[in-house]
Design a protein around this motif. Structure first.
Motif, PDB file in Angstrom:
ATOM      1  N   SER A  63       0.829  -1.199   0.000  1.00 15.30           N
ATOM      2  CA  SER A  63       0.000   0.000   0.000  1.00 15.30           C
ATOM      3  C   SER A  63       0.866   1.252   0.000  1.00 15.30           C
ATOM      4  CB  SER A  63      -0.914   0.014   1.231  1.00 15.30           C
ATOM      5  OG  SER A  63      -1.599   1.246   1.319  1.00 15.30           O
ATOM      6  N   ARG A  64       0.429   2.249  -0.756  1.00 18.47           N
ATOM      7  CA  ARG A  64       1.157   3.520  -0.782  1.00 18.47           C
ATOM      8  C   ARG A  64       1.142   4.177   0.575  1.00 18.47           C
ATOM      9  NH1 ARG A  64      -0.435   9.213  -2.857  1.00 18.47           N
ATOM     10  NH2 ARG A  64       1.580  10.126  -3.392  1.00 18.47           N
ATOM     11  N   ASN A  65       0.173   3.833   1.425  1.00 13.74           N
ATOM     12  CA  ASN A  65       0.047   4.464   2.728  1.00 13.74           C
ATOM     13  C   ASN A  65       0.731   3.680   3.836  1.00 13.74           C
ATOM     14  OD1 ASN A  65      -3.061   5.021   1.342  1.00 13.74           O
ATOM     15  ND2 ASN A  65      -1.739   6.736   1.855  1.00 13.74           N
ATOM     16  N   THR A  66       1.568   2.700   3.472  1.00  9.61           N
ATOM     17  CA  THR A  66       2.417   1.996   4.429  1.00  9.61           C
ATOM     18  C   THR A  66       3.859   2.375   4.159  1.00  9.61           C
ATOM     19  OG1 THR A  66       0.874   0.125   4.487  1.00  9.61           O
ATOM     20  CG2 THR A  66       3.107  -0.262   5.317  1.00  9.61           C
ATOM     21  N   VAL A  67       4.606   2.673   5.230  1.00  8.09           N
ATOM     22  CA  VAL A  67       5.991   3.080   5.039  1.00  8.09           C
ATOM     23  C   VAL A  67       6.748   1.981   4.300  1.00  8.09           C
ATOM     24  CG1 VAL A  67       6.754   2.157   7.263  1.00  8.09           C
ATOM     25  CG2 VAL A  67       8.023   4.016   6.201  1.00  8.09           C
ATOM     26  N   GLU A  68       7.587   2.380   3.352  1.00  6.31           N
ATOM     27  CA  GLU A  68       8.281   1.418   2.491  1.00  6.31           C
ATOM     28  C   GLU A  68       9.651   1.084   3.067  1.00  6.31           C
ATOM     29  OE1 GLU A  68       9.687   0.879  -2.196  1.00  6.31           O
ATOM     30  OE2 GLU A  68       8.773   2.748  -1.486  1.00  6.31           O
ATOM     31  N   ILE A  69      10.004  -0.214   3.059  1.00  2.89           N
ATOM     32  CA  ILE A  69      11.305  -0.667   3.547  1.00  2.89           C
ATOM     33  C   ILE A  69      12.131  -1.144   2.360  1.00  2.89           C
ATOM     34  CG2 ILE A  69      10.568  -3.044   4.004  1.00  2.89           C
ATOM     35  CD1 ILE A  69      12.373  -2.931   6.498  1.00  2.89           C
ATOM     36  N   PHE A  70      13.430  -0.809   2.363  1.00  2.00           N
ATOM     37  CA  PHE A  70      14.310  -1.133   1.244  1.00  2.00           C
ATOM     38  C   PHE A  70      15.229  -2.311   1.541  1.00  2.00           C
ATOM     39  CE2 PHE A  70      12.516   2.356  -0.526  1.00  2.00           C
ATOM     40  CZ  PHE A  70      12.952   3.608  -0.098  1.00  2.00           C
ATOM     41  N   ASP A  71      15.664  -2.460   2.790  1.00  4.13           N
ATOM     42  CA  ASP A  71      16.671  -3.481   3.078  1.00  4.13           C
ATOM     43  C   ASP A  71      16.626  -3.806   4.560  1.00  4.13           C
ATOM     44  OD1 ASP A  71      20.224  -3.876   2.219  1.00  4.13           O
ATOM     45  OD2 ASP A  71      18.632  -5.311   2.624  1.00  4.13           O
ATOM     46  N   TYR A  72      17.174  -4.978   4.921  1.00  8.95           N
ATOM     47  CA  TYR A  72      17.268  -5.419   6.316  1.00  8.95           C
ATOM     48  C   TYR A  72      18.432  -6.380   6.428  1.00  8.95           C
ATOM     49  CZ  TYR A  72      16.509  -8.508  10.286  1.00  8.95           C
ATOM     50  OH  TYR A  72      16.689  -9.252  11.413  1.00  8.95           O
ATOM     51  N   GLY A  73      19.101  -6.350   7.568  1.00  7.06           N
ATOM     52  CA  GLY A  73      20.192  -7.299   7.725  1.00  7.06           C
ATOM     53  C   GLY A  73      20.973  -7.063   8.999  1.00  7.06           C
ATOM     54  N   VAL A  74      22.106  -7.759   9.086  1.00 11.24           N
ATOM     55  CA  VAL A  74      23.009  -7.668  10.229  1.00 11.24           C
ATOM     56  C   VAL A  74      24.406  -7.455   9.675  1.00 11.24           C
ATOM     57  CG1 VAL A  74      23.896  -8.782  12.308  1.00 11.24           C
ATOM     58  CG2 VAL A  74      21.554  -9.252  11.544  1.00 11.24           C
ATOM     59  N   THR A  75      25.110  -6.431  10.166  1.00 15.03           N
ATOM     60  CA  THR A  75      26.456  -6.169   9.683  1.00 15.03           C
ATOM     61  C   THR A  75      27.433  -7.201  10.235  1.00 15.03           C
ATOM     62  OG1 THR A  75      27.040  -4.737  11.533  1.00 15.03           O
ATOM     63  CG2 THR A  75      25.884  -3.723   9.661  1.00 15.03           C
ATOM     64  N   SER A  76      28.639  -7.194   9.684  1.00 12.03           N
ATOM     65  CA  SER A  76      29.658  -8.140  10.154  1.00 12.03           C
ATOM     66  C   SER A  76      30.011  -7.911  11.611  1.00 12.03           C
ATOM     67  CB  SER A  76      30.912  -8.015   9.280  1.00 12.03           C
ATOM     68  OG  SER A  76      31.403  -6.670   9.312  1.00 12.03           O
ATOM     69  N   GLU A  77      29.760  -6.690  12.132  1.00 14.06           N
ATOM     70  CA  GLU A  77      30.024  -6.411  13.544  1.00 14.06           C
ATOM     71  C   GLU A  77      28.860  -6.794  14.440  1.00 14.06           C
ATOM     72  OE1 GLU A  77      32.401  -4.087  10.864  1.00 14.06           O
ATOM     73  OE2 GLU A  77      30.223  -4.114  11.157  1.00 14.06           O
ATOM     74  N   GLY A  78      27.768  -7.320  13.851  1.00 14.28           N
ATOM     75  CA  GLY A  78      26.625  -7.741  14.655  1.00 14.28           C
ATOM     76  C   GLY A  78      25.592  -6.656  14.886  1.00 14.28           C
ATOM     77  N   THR A  79      25.638  -5.557  14.136  1.00 12.37           N
ATOM     78  CA  THR A  79      24.663  -4.474  14.284  1.00 12.37           C
ATOM     79  C   THR A  79      23.431  -4.765  13.433  1.00 12.37           C
ATOM     80  OG1 THR A  79      26.395  -2.843  14.683  1.00 12.37           O
ATOM     81  CG2 THR A  79      24.256  -2.013  13.973  1.00 12.37           C
TER      82      THR A  79
END
Length: 756
Positions: A472-488
């Motif tokens: 939906s255009r009225n839901t905030v859009e997410i581009f990416d997700y993950g965990v960095t090599s440092e665990g963040t």
């Protein structure tokens, strides 16, 4: 021992010597095959063996392939015909919209001279459309129809003390010219379309029925119009003559290929093969049924149709007509909003496979030619094999280098820290390759212990997957997700330019009712999609609803904070507290907001916001999507009044009020005009029993859209532009520290504007 002394004494065991001998022989054989001469001999031989085998097997496979190609061709033809008819039927929507506007400001006593030209323009150039008209509760009928000669005429009939009178007019250079004035038995109130409009009380399709004048089978798109008091004002409708719609059906490519349009109950709407026979049938007073036609093909098809569901789900069904085996493809017309028709293509299996005989000789010639071409290609291949190997090695090196560069470019560059919280940070970032700005939420592994880290990671992952699944255009859009090599832990979402509803009411006071309706409709769009996917937000509140600007558009709503979303498979008992448990297992944590709202957490579980929580959610009962509708009613209350539904300083007192108290009267708290429909709709959302609220977010949105405002009370796009220009000023590159940010422990990033 000998095998262990190889390194020291240079003595090999007999077993290992034999193994090395085999490896050397294999290497020599492989080298011989890889040599140009080996390739020149081996490749043509393999091609010859494979070619002969495939030629023998292909004769059998060709028959199946021909049948498969026919299936695809007929399925495409069926879909194309259905699509064209659906497009023609779709023309009813703009026509009804215009008819509704015309009828709303007219009475049955008004003459038809000013209406005639508008109706003629609506029907002209729309194939399949036979008539458009307005019918009134007193029996008055005004409309235009397409005569058999293709000319549009105007008709007006009225019911008087002495019966009905019908007048037909033709369009002339100076206006309408009377063609006939005669008695009539026609009463629109007794027709099927009128009954359907009153029964369903909304825009709908009728079942196929015979038209009053021509007795042709057709279908009507109809909509009732109601006066403000609830009484019927008029009925507007558009007729489609099924015989006219047959012009949209593709011409059959073979005499044994037949096309058919039908309804689920066996009503024939178009069947070009029996066009003349249908024209000579006696009028029966009911819609044309396949039994009326007397065609053995139709009899066999409709007899087999109820049991052909599994076959048709694969795209093709078979049935027999006498000794002839037939193939059928069927596709619906218009989808869920269509009239419930289907289009079918019927073809003889024998005629479909006739092409196979023509192609058998061609396939043999092609196989021989391919074998010769393969031998020539093998010679060129052997000549250039070494050069090709070198080129492949170089290409692989270049591809690896390009892959490394793309990997480096496909990351985000952190530009500026927008805010910090106890669990992490929010950054403004820019994609290195696309130069696209985004907001990145980070939670450092060093801030969490083992158990908390696992829980936060799961919530982060859950929120990212939930938002990513919504379109939906009225839901905030997410581009990416993950965990960095440092665990963040991190996820990347769109950077919003605007203000949340909590801040809007705090800073600028109550909002006009017309604007509130527009904002709520967009929120319903987002929630409807989430609810359809089996998701319940559970934390709808003004701080989680963001209104922003997108290019030249303003007042664009975005729903945030899906960190506490509830799915169908969730254990509700582990995520909610009962009222009795609040004093033992719950901790009330104030949120960074102007309304004094608070969150409840229990051993890592989240209940919601007490000032915007549904009673069943507060009680720890099993909840569904209607809990979000209750919270949305609280949001509407906040926007209209600038106050909470229950003004309590203590979160526990607010929670108890939602469970036990009735809301105060809304109208005295609203400073401006408040439509009665909106007041009643908000009251329905705030009812304690979920079953008494609107059934869904989609229904709530539809009810909101029906609310009408006077021109002096309406909220226009120009007013929205002025409001944003005068009150909210956002610069493209803000200096550090000038942007307010809120980092929610479980929710999305909410970016408030830097203002002047």
């Amino acid at each position: 021992m000998q095998g262990r002394l190889i390194a020291d004494n240079k003595v090999a065991s007999p077993a290992k010597s034999a193994s090395e001998s085999v490896e050397r022989e294999g290497s020599r054989f492989g080298a011989a095959l890889a040599s140009p001469r080996g390739v020149l001999l081996t490749v043509p031989l393999l091609v010859a063996v494979v070619g002969i085998t495939l030629t023998l097997v292909g004769q059998h496979a060709l028959e199946q392939t021909s049948l498969s190609m026919a299936r695809d061709r007929f399925a495409e033809q069926t879909s194309s015909t259905g699509h064209r008819i659906a497009e023609a039927l779709g023309e009813a929507e703009p026509v009804l919209d215009r008819l509704r506007e015309l009828a709303r400001n007219r009475a049955s006593s008004d003459g038809g001279a000013d209406l005639a030209n508008a109706l003629r323009d609506l029907i002209t150039g729309r194939p399949g459309m036979a008539q458009s008209y307005i019918a009134y509760p007193d029996g008055t009928f005004q409309g235009v129809y397409l005569a058999p000669d293709g000319v549009v005429h105007f008709q007006e009939s009225r019911i008087g003390p002495d019966g009905g009178r019908s007048r037909h007019y033709r369009y002339g250079a100076t206006g309408l010219a009377l063609e006939s004035d005669e008695k009539t038995e026609y009463d629109p109130r007794k027709r099927a379309y009128y009954a359907a409009a009153l029964e369903r009380r909304q825009r709908t399709w009728t079942a196929p029925y015979p038209f009053f004048t021509t007795q042709h089978t057709g279908v009507t798109r109809v909509e009732p119009l109601f006066a403000p008091g609830g009484e019927l004002h008029a009925v507007v409708a558009v007729d489609f003559d099924a015989s006219e719609l047959s012009s949209f059906m593709a011409r059959a490519e073979h005499a044994d290929v037949h096309e058919l349009v039908f309804a689920d109950d066996g009503v024939i709407l178009a069947y070009p093969d029996a066009k003349e026979r249908i024209r000579t049938l006696k009028r029966t007073g009911h819609a044309l049924n396949y039994r009326d036609v007397g065609d053995p093909l139709l009899e066999a098809f409709f007899t087999h149709l109820p049991t052909a569901g599994a076959e048709l789900s694969e795209g093709f069904a078979r049935f027999e007509v006498g000794d002839e085996r037939m193939l059928a493809t069927v596709a619906p017309i218009g989808g869920a909003t269509g009239p419930g028709w289907s289009v079918a293509v019927l073809a003889s299996e024998r005629s479909t496979l006739q092409v196979l005989k023509k192609h058998r000789l061609q396939s043999l010639l092609i196989a021989a030619g391919a074998l010769l071409a393969a031998m020539v290609a093998a010679w060129f291949f052997a000549r250039h094999i070494v050069r090709a190997r070198r080129a492949v090695a170089v290409a692989r090196a270049k591809a690896d280098e390009a892959s490394r560069k793309v990997t480096e470019l496909g990351s985000y560059e952190l530009v500026e820290c927008l805010g910090k919280g106890g669990m992490g940070e929010v950054w403004r970032a820019r994609h290195r390759l696309l130069a696209r700005e985004a907001a990145i939420k980070l939670i450092g592994a060093d801030l969490l212990d083992g158990a908390t880290r696992i829980e936060v990671n799961e919530r982060f992952k859950r929120e990212a997957q939930t938002i990513a699944s919504l379109r939906s255009r009225n839901t905030v859009e997410i581009f990416d997700y993950g965990v960095t090599s440092e665990g963040t832990f991190f996820y990347v979402m769109e950077l919003l330019d605007g203000i949340d509803l909590e801040t809007m009411a705090d800073k600028y006071g109550p909002q006009p009712a017309a604007r509130v309706v527009q904002l709520l409709v967009q929120a319903c769009n987002s929630l409807a999609e989430a609810h359809d996917a089996g998701l319940v937000h559970r934390d709808i509140k003004p701080a989680n609803i963001f209104v922003c600007r997108a290019a030249e558009e303003v007042d664009v709503v975005k729903i945030l904070d899906f960190g506490l979303v509830l799915t169908k498979n969730d254990n509700l008992e582990s995520a909610a507290l009962t009222a009795a448990e609040l004093g033992h297992a719950a901790t009330i944590v104030p949120e960074q907001s102007g309304s004094g709202s608070a969150r409840l957490t229990s051993q890592g579980s989240y209940l919601g916001t007490p000032t915007f929580i549904a009673p069943e959610q507060a009680l720890g009962e099993e909840i569904d999507h209607r809990a979000d509708l209750y919270a949305l009613g609280c949001v509407a209350w906040w926007l209209l009044t600038g106050r909470l539904v229950f003004e309590n300083d203590e979160p526990l007192a607010a929670l108890t009020a939602h469970m036990t108290q009735d809301p105060p009267a809304l109208r005295p708290l609203v400073p401006g005009p408040l439509p009665e429909e909106l007041e009643q709709l908000i009251g329905r959302c705030l009812l304690k029993q979920p079953a008494q609220r609107p059934a869904s977010a989609r229904e709530l949105g539809q009810l909101l859209r029906r609310i009408r405002f006077d021109s002096s009370e309406d909220w226009t796009a120009d007013q929205g532009q002025i409001w944003w220009r005068e009150r909210v000023v956002v610069v493209k590159e803000p200096p550090l520290g000038t942007m307010q940010t809120v980092l929610s422990n479980e929710g999305a990033i909410r970016l408030r504007p830097w203002e002047t």
